[in-house]
Structure formats: structure tokens, C-alpha cells
Motif scaffolding. Structure first.
Motif, short mmCIF file in Angstrom:
data_model
loop_
_atom_site.label_atom_id
_atom_site.label_comp_id
_atom_site.label_asym_id
_atom_site.label_seq_id
_atom_site.Cartn_x
_atom_site.Cartn_y
_atom_site.Cartn_z
N ASP A 101 0.84 -1.19 0.00
CA ASP A 101 0.00 0.00 0.00
C ASP A 101 0.88 1.24 0.00
N ILE A 135 0.18 4.35 0.84
CA ILE A 135 -0.02 5.32 1.93
C ILE A 135 0.61 4.84 3.23
N THR A 136 0.40 3.57 3.57
CA THR A 136 0.86 3.05 4.86
C THR A 136 2.14 2.23 4.78
N ASN A 173 -13.21 12.00 6.12
CA ASN A 173 -12.75 12.49 4.81
C ASN A 173 -13.57 13.68 4.34
N HIS A 216 -9.31 14.92 2.24
CA HIS A 216 -8.61 13.66 2.01
C HIS A 216 -7.18 13.68 2.53
N ASP A 217 -6.58 14.87 2.66
CA ASP A 217 -5.22 14.91 3.20
C ASP A 217 -5.22 14.48 4.66
N ASP A 245 -5.88 10.66 4.66
CA ASP A 245 -4.66 9.91 4.35
C ASP A 245 -3.69 9.93 5.53
N LEU A 262 -4.84 7.41 8.03
CA LEU A 262 -4.49 6.05 7.61
C LEU A 262 -3.01 5.77 7.86
N GLN A 263 -2.17 6.74 7.52
CA GLN A 263 -0.73 6.57 7.73
C GLN A 263 -0.41 6.46 9.22
N ARG A 289 -3.16 -3.06 4.68
CA ARG A 289 -4.33 -2.21 4.45
C ARG A 289 -5.03 -2.80 3.24
N ASP A 321 -10.56 1.98 4.30
CA ASP A 321 -10.33 2.20 5.74
C ASP A 321 -10.26 0.86 6.47
#
Length: 636
Positions: A199, A201-202, A238, A243-244, A247, A250-251, A269, A273
Motif C-alpha cells: 500500500d 499510503i501506509t 474524509n 482527504h489529506d 490519508d 491512515l498513515q 491495508r 479504511d
């Protein structure tokens, strides 16, 4: 990286074998052309031996698990490949040099020259992953052969030597270029492979990578417990913060999850979500782990300059709960569904009992859809009386489901189900339509109240437009319609819901805050919500007559409503003692079994115009307000 470069040395075993056989065949042909030169015969045998050695080295390579191999083992494989390449080059060079020097003007020399030049031309692409091997290989093959050509003194051989020298230089330089291209391609492939299973993002595995890993674990026969984690109401975060921030959340959760893993755990992930963990923990250990995750995620954090609080729902499928990974994934989904059903911000462990309840729920869901289509739903109404006049000023609308096989299905069951499936918007629209229609049959002094679910405020559902259209269609005065909401309607997206309430109020519709006194922030909502009425929850009402503190609070709430110019309605009044206490306060409405139970519109109509003799009313059974679940309380 080195392991992959060494692996490339063994990438074409068929070509190496074929090449060894072809070179040996040329050498054997040379022996025949020269009438049985023993040197050529020995070279033929040596070439076949080298070919066999390289095949043995390849088999050894195939037995090694490169990702897990030690550096010493990788170096050993590289040395084997190096020896095979250099010994082949030395033998080919010896063949060419010997033929040119001994049989200078015979056909066998031409055969040897063609063989050697062909070998040199093909060297650059053979071992390009390791340039050192290629360069030494070129020098071993070319230098002795060039010296042999030059030593003949023949002009034609000198020209051939110059050609070989040029070929050598070009091959030598192109080896590095090809190596760079090879490494660049290898890095690109590694990046693509990483993107395919990780993933972005993470930096955890994605679903594809996770499935690959857990299937490998299952194939090895190792027990695995699956843990599914879902961030509650992530879409609302969100939509509200951007969305920033989503994200960043999520991180942040990915980093937190990674820090809590122990050796051998696999995390991923797997969706927007959704996170998954595969672990060797047993059920009690997994429950302890899940409990800690719920606590850690639920703490407030600052993301992109915004204070964000999120919670998580977690499902656990213990090792051995299913016979296959696919079945275990279904089990963990069911456990996660149960955690959400029980109110989110918690975990649930899969059991067979949960499985049975889930299957029954799925059956009810299908029946709910069919029930809406067949018209199995009906409305009941409970009057709300003015304590001064003793007459009904409003009636609350309550939804009932009369199932042909199950009988009367409790709203505690079908309302949450309708919210989770989104069917509440269909049912809610029908309830509003029928309630408005029914109110038209009552005196104009009597209004109707309708409970509205949080899902009916979703951005994809135009509740304001629906209410406006129904009022216009049926001709009901807007002030006769009261929309009841609960605090739970505001949790996901308070700003959006408030804007919708303002728009409803602009139509002339009244807004009531239901279940007042049961939430944690009702007072803060009173400060900014566009409401006309607060309704005291029946759970609070039951304390009147038995708790002095409840009576003091009742005094305070009454004064607060008066100061804020809000109408006050008390639900769940079921005894004469409670009624007597409430009549001391400036309430605008009383609702409960002390006056009337919920009833059909036909039974209600004759009662509306009648005054109630409050002093002679007998108490009814407990539960004087609408039954729990009658409201469209938020569960989805």
C-alpha cells in the motif's frame, strides 16, 4: 539486489547446455577434419565436462531459496557461475589459437575462427548482471586468440585479428551498458512488484500481498488468526476534514499498527479504511491485542493541523475456526460485522453462535426488502397531551412490521437493519408520506411528529427536498410537522446535518431533539442547533418519584427550556405519581401509557378531540413511552 543479480547468471540453463554441445560438436568436427587430432578430441571431452559442471551448478542453484539464502551461499553460487564461464572462454580461446597456429592454411582454421568470433560476439549479453565476469571472460577468450592470429604473420589473419580486436573492444564496452540497462530494468521490476503487493499510503501490504502471505502460511500448515480492523465513519472524516487528513489518519494508524506487531505478524491495508492482521496469537492473546488497538486508535491526534478523533471496530477469527483461508476470511468479516452491530469502537470474536445469528440476520434482511415491496409495514400513533388543556396537541409516529411468518418484528431488530442496508431512506420516505396523509384527517390544531434516522441526512439523500415535496403535494401546514432527531444523527457530520435542519426549519417545519438527557453533549447542541422542542427521555422520567436528584434536574431542565424559549415534552410517563410531579412544571406536552398506548390511526382519531381526566387516569404497565427501537436510532 546481489541475490537477484546472481540469479540472472543462472537464468538460461538451456542456452548454456545447448552452447556447450554445439562448441563440443565443432571441436569434434575439427578432430575429424584433421584426421583425428588428439588435442581436438581432448578439447571436445573437456567442453562436455564443463557443460556437465554448469548443469550441476544450476541444479544446486535451484535448490537454494535465494530470499532466505546467506551471503556465503550466494557468493558460492557466483563463484560456480564464474568458473563455468571463464573455463568455457579459456577452452574456446585455446581451440581457436591451436587451430590457427597448427593448421594455419587449412579449413579447420576457418572453422575455429568462426567459432571463436561467434563466441566473443555473444558474451556481452550472457553474464551482463555481473560485469566483472563478462570482462574477464572477454579477455580470456580474445587475448590468446589475437596473439595467435598476429603470430602467423599472414595479412589476412592480421586483418581478422584487427576485426576481432574491434569486436573485443565493442563487446567489452557494451557489457557495462547492458549491465546498467539490466540493473535499471531490475529496479523497475522490483518497484512494480512492491507497488503490486504494498500500500502506497501506509507501506503495509495491500490485499494482494496479504493474501499471498497468508496463503503461504496456510500451505505450510501453520495456524493463523485473522484480525480485521475497520476505522469507524472514515468517510465522514474524509468529507469533514479533507482527504489529506484522511490519508494522514491512515498513515498514522498504519504506523501505530506496525509498532504493535510482534515477530511473525503480517499487517495490511486491504481497503479504503480496512486493515488486516495475520498472527499466530491464540484467541485470548488476539483479544488483548484488539483491545489495545481500540484504545490506541480512539485517542485524539493532531493530523495536518486538525484535531481528529477516530475509533475502530475489530473482528477476530481464531485459528482453527475454518478449514480454509477463504472460509476464515468470511468468519472474520462476520465478527467485524458483529462489532459494528454492537455499537462500534469495540471488538468481537467469531463463534458459531455469531455465525447462526448472522445467517438469521441475512435472512431477515432479504425478508425486509420483500416486506417493503409487499407492504407489510404500518404506522401507529401515540398522542402527546397538553397538561393544561388535557387535549392532544400532537401524535408521534411509530413504525411497525407485521411479518407473515415471524409475526410482529421488533423495531429494535428491523430499524438498525434498515439503516445498515440503506433501506431506511425508502422506509423513511414512506413513513413521512403516510404520517402527513394521516395528519390531514385530524383537527388543524393537532400536529404529527416523525423520527428521522441519521442515514436520512446522508449527502446522497435529499431529505429537505422530500419533505418540501410531500408538504406541497398533500397541502399540510408545515408547522404541523415535527421532525425528531437524536444526538447520534449529529455524530458523523454535525455541520451537514445542522445545515439540513436549518433548511427544514426554513420550510416552517418544527425540529425536536429527542432522548434529551441520555447523551453526553445535549447542552452544547442546544446552543447552536435550530430546534423548537426538547423531549425528555423516558429513562430519565422513570427516576421521577424515586429520586430527589431527578426532580432537581427536572426543575433545571424546565427553567433552561423556558429561558431558551423551547417547548418541553416529557416521554414515558406511566404512573400518577410521575404525572403529578411533571404537572408542577411548565411542560408543553406529556406522552406515555398513563394516557394512551400507541394505536392505529383509526383508533386515535376519536380520541383526539376528547379531554383526558388526568386526575382519574390509571397507571399502565412499564415502558410508557415508545418502545426502544421505535426511533430511527443510529446504528449504521
Amino acid at each position: 539486489m546481489k541475490s537477484e543479480l546472481v540469479a540472472a547468471l543462472y537464468g538460461t540453463p538451456g542456452t548454456i547446455t545447448t552452447g556447450a554441445i554445439m562448441v563440443a560438436a565443432v571441436m569434434a568436427a575439427a578432430a575429424v577434419l584433421t584426421g583425428g587430432d588428439a588435442v581436438f578430441g581432448l578439447m571436445t571431452a573437456a567442453m562436455l565436462a564443463i557443460g556437465a559442471f554448469r548443469q550441476i551448478a544450476h541444479r544446486r542453484f535451484m535448490r537454494v531459496d535465494l530470499p532466505k539464502a546467506s551471503d556465503a551461499e550466494i557468493d558460492r553460487l557466483e563463484r560456480l557461475a564464474m568458473f563455468g564461464a571463464w573455463s568455457t572462454a579459456a577452452l574456446v580461446s585455446s581451440f581457436g589459437s591451436y587451430a590457427v597456429l597448427k593448421y594455419t592454411y587449412q579449413p579447420v582454421a576457418v572453422l575455429a575462427i568462426a567459432q571463436t568470433i561467434g563466441y566473443l560476439a555473444g558474451v556481452s549479453g550472457r553474464n551482463s548482471s555481473r560485469p566483472l565476469i563478462t570482462r574477464v571472460q572477454i579477455l580470456i577468450a580474445a587475448v590468446p586468440f589475437l596473439l595467435a592470429l598476429a603470430s602467423t604473420g599472414d595479412a589476412a589473419y592480421v586483418v581478422i585479428g584487427l576485426t576481432v580486436a574491434l569486436t573485443t573492444v565493442l563487446t567489452f564496452s557494451s557489457a557495462q551498458v547492458i549491465h546498467r540497462m539490466f540493473v535499471a530494468r531490475l529496479r523497475t521490476m522490483r518497484e512494480l512488484e512492491t507497488l503490486a503487493v504494498n500500500d502506497t499510503i501506509t507501506s503495509l501490504y495491500n490485499r494482494r500481498g496479504f493474501m499471498r502471505e497468508i496463503r503461504a502460511i496456510a500451505t505450510a500448515g501453520q495456524p493463523v488468526t485473522l484480525i480485521s480492523i475497520d476505522i469507524d465513519r472514515f468517510k465522514g472524516i474524509n468529507d469533514s476534514f479533507g482527504h489529506d487528513v484522511g490519508d494522514a489518519l491512515l498513515q498514522s494508524f498504519g504506523d501505530m499498527l506496525s509498532a504493535e506487531l510482534r515477530r511473525g505478524d503480517i499487517a495490511a491495508r486491504t481497503g479504503g479504511d480496512e486493515f488486516m492482521v495475520a498472527t499466530s496469537r491464540d484467541a485470548p492473546e488476539a483479544a488483548t491485542f484488539a483491545r489495545r488497538l481500540v484504545m490506541l486508535l480512539g485517542s485524539q491526534r493532531v493530523l495536518a493541523g486538525r484535531h481528529v478523533t477516530a475509533t475502530a471496530s475489530i473482528g477476530i477469527a481464531p485459528a482453527g475456526c475454518a478449514s480454509s483461508i477463504d472460509e476464515a476470511l468470511k468468519c472474520v468479516d462476520i465478527a467485524l460485522y458483529r462489532a459494528k452491530l454492537e455499537g462500534r469502537n469495540r471488538f468481537a470474536v467469531y463463534t458459531e453462535a455469531i455465525q447462526d445469528e448472522h445467517e438469521d440476520g441475512r435472512a431477515i434482511e432479504a425478508e425486509l426488502r420483500e416486506g417493503i415491496r409487499r407492504g407489510e409495514f404500518s404506522l401507529e400513533f401515540q398522542p402527546i397531551y397538553n397538561p393544561r388543556s388535557g387535549t392532544a396537541t400532537m401524535a408521534e409516529t411509530l413504525l411497525r412490521w407485521n411479518h407473515p411468518r415471524r409475526g410482529v418484528v421488533s423495531p429494535e431488530i428491523f430499524i438498525p437493519l434498515a439503516e445498515r442496508t440503506g433501506l431506511i431512506t425508502v422506509l423513511g420516505a414512506w413513513v413521512l408520506d403516510q404520517a402527513i396523509r394521516t395528519a390531514l384527517t385530524w383537527p388543524r390544531s393537532v400536529g404529527v411528529s416523525v423520527n428521522v434516522s441519521a442515514r436520512q441526512f446522508d449527502r446522497g439523500h435529499d431529505l429537505v427536498g422530500l419533505v418540501a415535496a410531500l408538504l406541497r403535494l398533500h397541502g399540510l401546514e408545515p408547522h404541523r410537522l415535527t421532525i425528531e432527531i437524536t444526538e447520534s444523527s449529529l455524530i458523523a457530520d454535525a455541520e451537514h446535518v445542522t445545515a439540513r435542519l436549518v433548511a427544514l426549519r426554513a420550510l416552517g417545519v418544527r425540529i425536536a431533539l429527542d432522548d434529551f438527557g441520555t447523551g453526553y453533549s445535549s447542552l452544547s447542541y442546544l446552543a447552536h442547533l435550530p430546534i423548537d422542542t426538547i423531549k425528555i427521555d423516558q429513562a430519565f422520567t422513570q427516576e421521577l418519584g424515586s429520586s430527589r436528584k431527578a426532580e432537581y434536574l427536572m426543575n433545571a431542565i424546565t427553567q433552561l427550556a423556558h429561558d431558551l424559549k423551547l417547548r418541553l415534552i416529557v416521554e414515558g410517563v406511566e404512573t400518577q405519581e410521575q404525572l403529578a410531579i411533571i404537572q408542577k412544571h411548565a411542560t408543553h406536552g406529556i406522552q406515555g401509557f398513563v394516557f394512551a398506548r400507541p394505536m392505529t390511526a383509526e383508533k386515535l382519531l376519536p380520541m383526539i378531540g376528547n379531554r383526558v381526566a388526568t386526575g382519574r387516569t390509571k397507571s399502565a404497565r412499564p415502558g410508557g413511552g415508545p418502545r426502544k427501537g421505535d426511533r430511527f436510532s443510529e446504528v449504521a
